[in-house]
Scaffold this motif. Structure first.
Motif, short mmCIF file in Angstrom:
data_model
loop_
_atom_site.label_atom_id
_atom_site.label_comp_id
_atom_site.label_asym_id
_atom_site.label_seq_id
_atom_site.Cartn_x
_atom_site.Cartn_y
_atom_site.Cartn_z
N ARG A 13 0.82 -1.22 0.00
CA ARG A 13 0.00 0.00 0.00
C ARG A 13 0.85 1.26 0.00
O ARG A 13 0.33 2.36 0.17
N GLY A 14 2.17 1.11 -0.17
CA GLY A 14 3.05 2.27 -0.25
C GLY A 14 3.81 2.59 1.01
O GLY A 14 4.58 3.54 1.04
N GLY A 15 3.59 1.81 2.09
CA GLY A 15 4.27 2.11 3.35
C GLY A 15 3.50 3.10 4.19
O GLY A 15 2.47 3.65 3.78
N ALA A 16 4.00 3.39 5.39
CA ALA A 16 3.26 4.18 6.37
C ALA A 16 2.99 5.61 5.92
O ALA A 16 1.88 6.11 6.07
N VAL A 17 4.00 6.29 5.37
CA VAL A 17 3.83 7.70 5.01
C VAL A 17 3.03 7.86 3.73
O VAL A 17 2.22 8.78 3.59
N TRP A 18 3.21 6.92 2.79
CA TRP A 18 2.63 7.08 1.45
C TRP A 18 1.45 6.14 1.19
O TRP A 18 1.03 6.02 0.04
N ARG A 19 0.93 5.50 2.20
CA ARG A 19 -0.09 4.48 1.95
C ARG A 19 -1.22 5.04 1.09
O ARG A 19 -1.67 6.18 1.27
N HIS A 20 -1.68 4.21 0.15
CA HIS A 20 -2.59 4.74 -0.88
C HIS A 20 -4.03 4.90 -0.41
O HIS A 20 -4.86 5.43 -1.16
N ASP A 21 -4.34 4.50 0.84
CA ASP A 21 -5.70 4.67 1.33
C ASP A 21 -5.82 5.88 2.27
O ASP A 21 -6.83 6.03 2.95
N GLN A 22 -4.82 6.75 2.28
CA GLN A 22 -4.88 7.94 3.13
C GLN A 22 -5.72 9.02 2.47
O GLN A 22 -6.00 8.97 1.27
N PRO A 23 -6.15 10.04 3.23
CA PRO A 23 -6.97 11.11 2.65
C PRO A 23 -6.24 11.82 1.52
O PRO A 23 -5.05 12.09 1.60
N SER A 83 4.08 18.91 -14.18
CA SER A 83 4.33 20.01 -13.25
C SER A 83 3.29 20.08 -12.14
O SER A 83 3.29 21.03 -11.35
N ASP A 84 2.42 19.09 -12.05
CA ASP A 84 1.38 19.09 -11.02
C ASP A 84 1.90 18.46 -9.73
O ASP A 84 2.83 17.65 -9.73
N PHE A 85 1.25 18.83 -8.63
CA PHE A 85 1.55 18.24 -7.32
C PHE A 85 0.49 17.18 -7.03
O PHE A 85 -0.70 17.50 -6.94
N ALA A 86 0.93 15.97 -6.87
CA ALA A 86 0.00 14.86 -6.62
C ALA A 86 -0.28 14.72 -5.13
O ALA A 86 0.45 15.25 -4.28
N SER A 87 -1.33 13.99 -4.81
CA SER A 87 -1.57 13.65 -3.41
C SER A 87 -0.57 12.58 -2.98
O SER A 87 0.01 11.87 -3.80
N ARG A 88 -0.37 12.48 -1.67
CA ARG A 88 0.52 11.43 -1.17
C ARG A 88 -0.08 10.05 -1.43
O ARG A 88 0.65 9.08 -1.63
N ALA A 89 -1.39 9.99 -1.42
CA ALA A 89 -2.05 8.72 -1.73
C ALA A 89 -1.72 8.29 -3.16
O ALA A 89 -1.52 7.10 -3.44
N ALA A 90 -1.65 9.26 -4.08
CA ALA A 90 -1.30 8.93 -5.47
C ALA A 90 0.12 8.40 -5.56
O ALA A 90 0.40 7.46 -6.32
N HIS A 91 1.02 8.98 -4.78
CA HIS A 91 2.38 8.45 -4.74
C HIS A 91 2.38 7.03 -4.19
O HIS A 91 3.14 6.16 -4.65
N GLY A 92 1.52 6.78 -3.19
CA GLY A 92 1.39 5.43 -2.66
C GLY A 92 0.92 4.44 -3.71
O GLY A 92 1.38 3.29 -3.75
N ARG A 93 0.03 4.89 -4.59
CA ARG A 93 -0.43 4.02 -5.68
C ARG A 93 0.71 3.71 -6.64
O ARG A 93 0.82 2.58 -7.15
N TYR A 94 1.57 4.68 -6.85
CA TYR A 94 2.75 4.47 -7.70
C TYR A 94 3.70 3.46 -7.07
O TYR A 94 4.18 2.53 -7.73
#
Length: 586
Positions: free
Chosen positions: A51-61, A105-116
């Motif tokens: 799920r991306g780990g604790a900081v980047w988990r993809h189910d976060q807000p 050039s966009d800023f993604a959500s941390r959840a999106a990084h978790g999906r990556y």
């Protein structure tokens, strides 16, 4: 590294965030080479594995945002890393999120990084030939790692399982810590008087709803955790931001009804400025002409050590002047103008008159400059990012005297760099100004100090100008420090008790005076050193807990910059494979 005669042919990676995922990806790459002598089993251990780990988990807000653009993040090494292993994939975060409508050039959500991160791991699982490399996922916490310095390790998991491995990589990231003495005093006062205290923590672990219904809450810190708190607190309150072209920030805040007034300040008073909206081609590193890599190396070998204010700050200002004059921004190309821009409350945060208005003006003017964007402001932003890298190199090389690090670097320069180069997306700055217009934000400026008014049963916030505001809550808006003695990790607690880890130190040139840090001491780059100086060669640490040995441990890897994260991931993967007998020893 020496090896046992009969390898277990098993390795373990603890942590499934960016570093742990990158190590697994590099192991898969290694397993495709002719030199591979499989099979090898790798266990990936993390409560948030997949799920991306604790900081980047993809189910976060989705409200929590990255502060780097999508094109500035990848988990695959490129030519700048000089990889020794194959690189079968090149997909960056921008490539992955293009299908979601986000641009480079966009800023993604941390959840999106978790999906990556989850996608990169899924790709590695699909690429791995189980006859050569078997990957096993464990959604659990590693609570202890035991074993001899140069022999098989036993990894005990929170679900009761025990793994036996030839070597272990630990990518632990930011860890929760026990409250420091001052934070504990605040927590005790909150319990006595029915107040609320939220200590340093990952924003996902903070109960922002506990602040709702309070009259006023003191917020210590004006960096990224402060901006995270803005997003999380307004979401918890049920408030909303509406487009309002007539408003200075272009937004109007409609309260949910239970928001407290936020009384915000810090030691330096420097609010982080928003990152400018730039096209991808302007996000490349600025080519320095004065404080060059050659000049850094020249400074680094001076036996007496370097004084930042006397020797490096003039070079930084010269670099900025040269860049501004060359671009035609002569009005800003003076030391006086640049010092005012870098240190709006003075170098030591001593000038705090009319702090609320001045802080608001800094943020509002930065917002205008970032969104226009203003060419001079963007140029200063780019040059400062490049200069910060050079100053960090000088620190890494031990070039500065200890006194200069304490007085100049820690005293004010880190905050100035962070304020300009590590800020939030533009949206967050707009939201803060909208909250200020709604009467829900008040800035105290520099030298913010928290006392406990026992008679009133409240927290007393003192600004640098002597003003006092009574609050019924405190939010410490910063991450926990890197501090081995204070870590609440069961694993590191066990190492402390057995003397299998010790604090690191940093020594400058000149006096060679040592400064203890909270980082874990390692031999070379990775292997922890026990209190009896035993080197645990089968345990390999990467990232934040070993930040003294691995300074500049960025949370993401930027393409084309030879990112440390990816270079270390490959080096550790190779060492794991050698310990497990899948690659020949050097």
């Amino acid at each position: 590294m020496t090896h046992a005669a009969d390898p277990v042919r098993t390795v373990v990676v603890i942590g499934a965030g960016p570093r742990g995922t990158a190590i697994v990806e590099r192991l898969v790459a290694a397993s495709t080479t002719e030199e591979w002598q499989g099979p090898l089993t790798v266990h990936l251990v993390d409560p948030q594995v997949g799920r991306g780990g604790a900081v980047w988990r993809h189910d976060q807000p989705e409200v929590l945002l990255m502060n780097t653009t999508t094109c500035q993040t990848t988990l695959y090494p490129d030519e700048s890393c000089h990889p020794l292993l194959p690189v079968p994939h090149r997909e960056s975060l921008a490539d992955h999120l293009a299908g979601e409508g986000l641009g480079p050039s966009d800023f993604a959500s941390r959840a999106a990084h978790g999906r990556y991160l989850a996608h990169v791991l899924e790709t590695a699982l699909a690429d791995a030939d189980p006859e050569r490399l078997r990957i096993v996922l464990h959604p659990a916490e590693a609570v202890d790692v035991t074993g001899p310095a140069d022999g098989p390790q036993r990894i005990r998991l929170s679900d009761g399982r025990v793994l036996r491995a030839d070597a272990v990589a630990l990518a632990l990231g930011h860890l929760p810590t026990a409250l420091g003495p001052r934070s504990q005093q605040l927590a005790d006062a909150a319990e006595r008087h029915g107040l609320v205290h939220l200590g340093p923590a990952n924003p996902l672990e903070v109960d922002y709803a506990a602040l709702l219904g309070r009259e006023a809450v003191a917020v210590q810190g004006m960096g990224l955790n402060f901006y995270d708190a803005i997003g999380m607190l307004t979401a918890a309150a049920g408030g909303r931001f509406e487009e309002a072209p007539e408003a200075e920030a272009g937004l109007r805040y409609v309260p949910g009804g239970a928001e407290p007034v936020l009384v915000i300040g810090s030691r330096s008073g420097m609010v982080y400025r928003p990152k400018p909206d730039l096209p991808q081609e302007q996000l490349s590193p600025y080519p320095l002409q004065v404080l060059t890599s050659e000049r850094v190396l020249e400074l680094a070998v001076r036996s007496a050590g370097v004084d930042h204010e006397g020797e490096v700050m003039p070079l930084m200002l010269a670099e900025l002047r040269r860049a501004l004059r060359g671009a035609g921004h002569v009005e800003l190309a003076s030391d006086e103008a640049l010092i005012r821009l870098l240190f709006p409350f003075g170098r030591r945060g001593g000038d705090s008159a009319d702090a609320h208005r001045r802080t608001r003006e800094v943020l509002a003017s930065a917002l205008v400059a970032a969104t226009a964007p203003d060419p001079a402001w963007v140029l200063i932003h780019r040059v400062l990012i490049a200069l910060r890298m050079q100053v960090n190199r000088l620190i890494d090389l031990g070039a500065y005297t200890t006194e200069s690090v304490r007085r100049d670097i820690d005293g004010h320069l880190r905050n100035a760099f962070a304020s300009w180069a590590s800020g939030p997306p533009v949206l967050r700055a707009r939201q803060v100004l909208a909250l200020e217009e709604a009467g829900l934000v008040r800035f105290t400026g520099p030298r913010m100090h928290l006392d406990i008014d026992e008679e009133a049963g409240r927290f007393a916030v003192r600004g640098g100008d002597g003003s006092v505001t009574l609050c019924d809550g405190v939010l410490e808006a910063h991450l926990p420090p890197v501090d081995l003695p204070a870590y609440r990790s069961a694993l590191l607690g066990a190492w402390r008790e057995r003397g299998e880890a010790q604090k690191d130190h940093w020594a400058s040139r000149g006096s060679r005076r040592r400064m203890l840090t909270g980082s874990i001491a390692v031999d070379g780059l990775y292997a922890p050193i026990g209190t009896d100086d035993t080197v645990y060669e089968r345990r390999l640490l990467v990232g934040v807990p070993v930040s003294t040995a691995q300074p500049g441990s960025a949370i993401t890897a930027e393409p084309g910059t030879s990112p440390q994260l990816l270079r270390h991931a490959e080096a550790v993967a190779v060492r794991l494979a050698r310990a497990g007998g899948a690659l020949a020893a050097e």
